[in-house]
Write an enzyme that holds these catalytic residues in place. Sequence first.
Site, short mmCIF file in Angstrom:
data_model
loop_
_atom_site.label_atom_id
_atom_site.label_comp_id
_atom_site.label_asym_id
_atom_site.label_seq_id
_atom_site.Cartn_x
_atom_site.Cartn_y
_atom_site.Cartn_z
N SER A 113 24.52 -18.60 22.96
CA SER A 113 24.13 -17.20 23.04
C SER A 113 23.05 -16.81 22.03
O SER A 113 21.99 -17.39 22.00
CB SER A 113 25.37 -16.33 22.89
OG SER A 113 25.06 -15.00 23.15
N HIS A 114 23.40 -15.86 21.14
CA HIS A 114 22.41 -15.33 20.21
C HIS A 114 22.28 -16.18 18.96
O HIS A 114 21.49 -15.85 18.07
CB HIS A 114 22.83 -13.92 19.82
CG HIS A 114 24.24 -13.90 19.32
ND1 HIS A 114 25.31 -14.07 20.16
CD2 HIS A 114 24.74 -13.78 18.08
CE1 HIS A 114 26.43 -14.05 19.44
NE2 HIS A 114 26.11 -13.88 18.18
N ASP A 278 18.96 -11.72 24.60
CA ASP A 278 19.31 -12.78 23.65
C ASP A 278 19.09 -14.17 24.25
O ASP A 278 18.50 -14.32 25.31
CB ASP A 278 20.75 -12.62 23.19
CG ASP A 278 21.73 -12.89 24.31
OD1 ASP A 278 21.36 -12.71 25.48
OD2 ASP A 278 22.87 -13.31 24.03
N ASP A 280 20.86 -16.39 25.87
CA ASP A 280 21.27 -16.72 27.24
C ASP A 280 21.15 -15.54 28.20
O ASP A 280 21.63 -15.60 29.33
CB ASP A 280 22.68 -17.28 27.26
CG ASP A 280 23.71 -16.31 26.73
OD1 ASP A 280 23.35 -15.45 25.90
OD2 ASP A 280 24.88 -16.37 27.15
N ASP A 282 22.39 -12.41 28.26
CA ASP A 282 23.43 -11.45 28.64
C ASP A 282 23.45 -10.20 27.76
O ASP A 282 24.04 -9.20 28.12
CB ASP A 282 24.83 -12.11 28.71
CG ASP A 282 25.23 -12.81 27.43
OD1 ASP A 282 24.44 -12.78 26.46
OD2 ASP A 282 26.33 -13.40 27.41
N ARG A 283 22.80 -10.26 26.60
CA ARG A 283 22.79 -9.07 25.73
C ARG A 283 21.54 -8.23 25.98
O ARG A 283 20.53 -8.74 26.49
CB ARG A 283 22.81 -9.48 24.27
CG ARG A 283 24.08 -10.18 23.88
CD ARG A 283 24.10 -10.45 22.40
NE ARG A 283 25.41 -10.99 22.04
CZ ARG A 283 25.96 -10.90 20.85
NH1 ARG A 283 25.31 -10.31 19.87
NH2 ARG A 283 27.15 -11.40 20.61
N LYS A 377 28.20 -9.93 31.08
CA LYS A 377 27.29 -8.86 30.68
C LYS A 377 25.88 -9.29 31.07
O LYS A 377 25.63 -10.49 31.23
CB LYS A 377 27.43 -8.54 29.21
CG LYS A 377 27.25 -9.70 28.25
CD LYS A 377 27.57 -9.21 26.85
CE LYS A 377 27.39 -10.29 25.80
NZ LYS A 377 28.52 -11.23 25.73
#
Length: 544
Positions: A113-114, A278, A280, A282-283, A377
């Site tokens: 992710s982030h 981010d 991947d 999703d944010r 998300k």
Amino acid sequence: MKTEFRTTSPFPDQKPGTSGLRKKVKVFRQPNYLENFVQSVFDALGDAAGKTLVLGGDGRYFNREALQIIVKIAAANGVGRLLIGQGGLLSTPAASCVIRKHKAHGGFILSASHNPGGPDEDFGIKYNVTNGGPAPEAFTNAVYARSREITEYRIANVPDIDLDRLGEIKVGEMAVSIIDPVSDYAALMEHLFDFKLISSSLKSGSITLCFDSMHAITGPYARRILEDELGAAAGSVINAEPLEDFGGGHPDPNLVHAHELAELMYSAKSPSLGAASDGDGDRNMIMGDHFFVTPSDSLAVLAANIHLLPGYHDGLRGVARSMPTSQAVDRVARAMGIECYETPTGWKFFGNLLDDRKITLCGEESFGTGSDHVREKDGLWAVLCWLNLIAVRKQSVADIVREHWRRFGRDFYSRHDYEGVETSVAEGIMAHLREQLPGLPGKQFGEYTVSYADDFRYEDPVDGSISEKQGVRIGFENGSRMVFRLSGTGTEGATLRIYLERYERDPALHGQDTQETLSELIALAETLSEAKRRSGMAKPTVIT
Ligand code: G16
């Protein structure tokens, strides 16, 4: 195809956290480490024979290597078909979309992710189930249990596949389709939003846009959708090339890490909408001209307005937020007469509510917003929501939010993170807080009187499953709140998160500074938790 049965021994640390297994690349690269985890997933799944699975990742360092290993383990475990994003790429929401659209049994998403990427940075893997969402705790616990006793994994002795050429290939008996990573997702977005209206606003210049992909996965998605399909000016998407190390940056869309965007949005050249996503995809972070929208406010504003967007004309069935997210969306839900669910941190907790059609929209303070269109998300979706919203309402981002505050009041909100705290110290802080809980209700601290104090426990209203110890909540009679919990996504030491919020009804006070407004609560949080004293840190490492 020759299947090898390789002897292995368990690793003790393969317990998935808030969102899958996240570790340093070096940990994942230990012989058999990834193989053990992937085989444990197959063992927990039971029978994957003949099933279709989806596979892709955010393109970070080790993505391609890991993918090749998973392809071989999947073939050896009898998987019928693998759908893989070209180049090994799939954003997290796109993976969710592909699982749902192609009725796959589930899929592996490779991402931390982030968290930063590179040989010395982070890697991650998570398994998503048939609804397209992250596996629920019962499944991740079963994977962990299996990883503690694994003695053997299966792997096909075949050459690496070409991840870059679109089309069909075979790995032994298993069919592999290399698919365009963007198409299915782009088609879904077109169905949800008024592309015609957005496009005419962008082409006429009445709306201008800057989207920061942070050299992560959303580059190809944002270019195709925002620039090619909707006609945003070339260059509206910045840092659009996905890089294995995110260009040395930290692909976390907040004011600190998306500083190029933040500087632009606080300059004289600010476009109408600024956004970032981010690692991947999703944010999301949403900004207007000289204006930052907190994720909690973004959720509340979308709840109050989403019926204006084509995919949501029927309105909302209900909404949900993670426990530490501000109560702004609760106020909207109350006014609309719909249910608002409070879930533990982690997108997986929204899955049942969405599947059971109890909610349409959900979100988290950690820059996550989404709806029932997928089961993750979705960063770019949130940006399209805001684009569509400012096009329909013909108002600036700041005006929409300020008007929202006038109607519902403002929830001043901030999160203070203490990163890299020694695990035993962080656990000591939480234990110290928990000890005080029974004695807190009724206690008065200045203008704050405690109305409740507990350790959040969630009973899933759909399947009755129970999740305990999800964070310490202290609520006050004036509606203010503080929450303490340890992050479940870090890879080094512990991160203590302190969430603070204070409600203000009076519009004359809505322009105040957030940290100043929260200063008494911030001091009280220290009195109760002793976070600074115990960690030896003078201040939080990150404030959002
Ligand atoms: C993950 C989860 C989110 C969660 C976030 C922060 O996000 O999917 O639901 O809010 O972690 O978790 P924590 O506070 O435990 O670090 P992502 O974007 O990292 O997958």
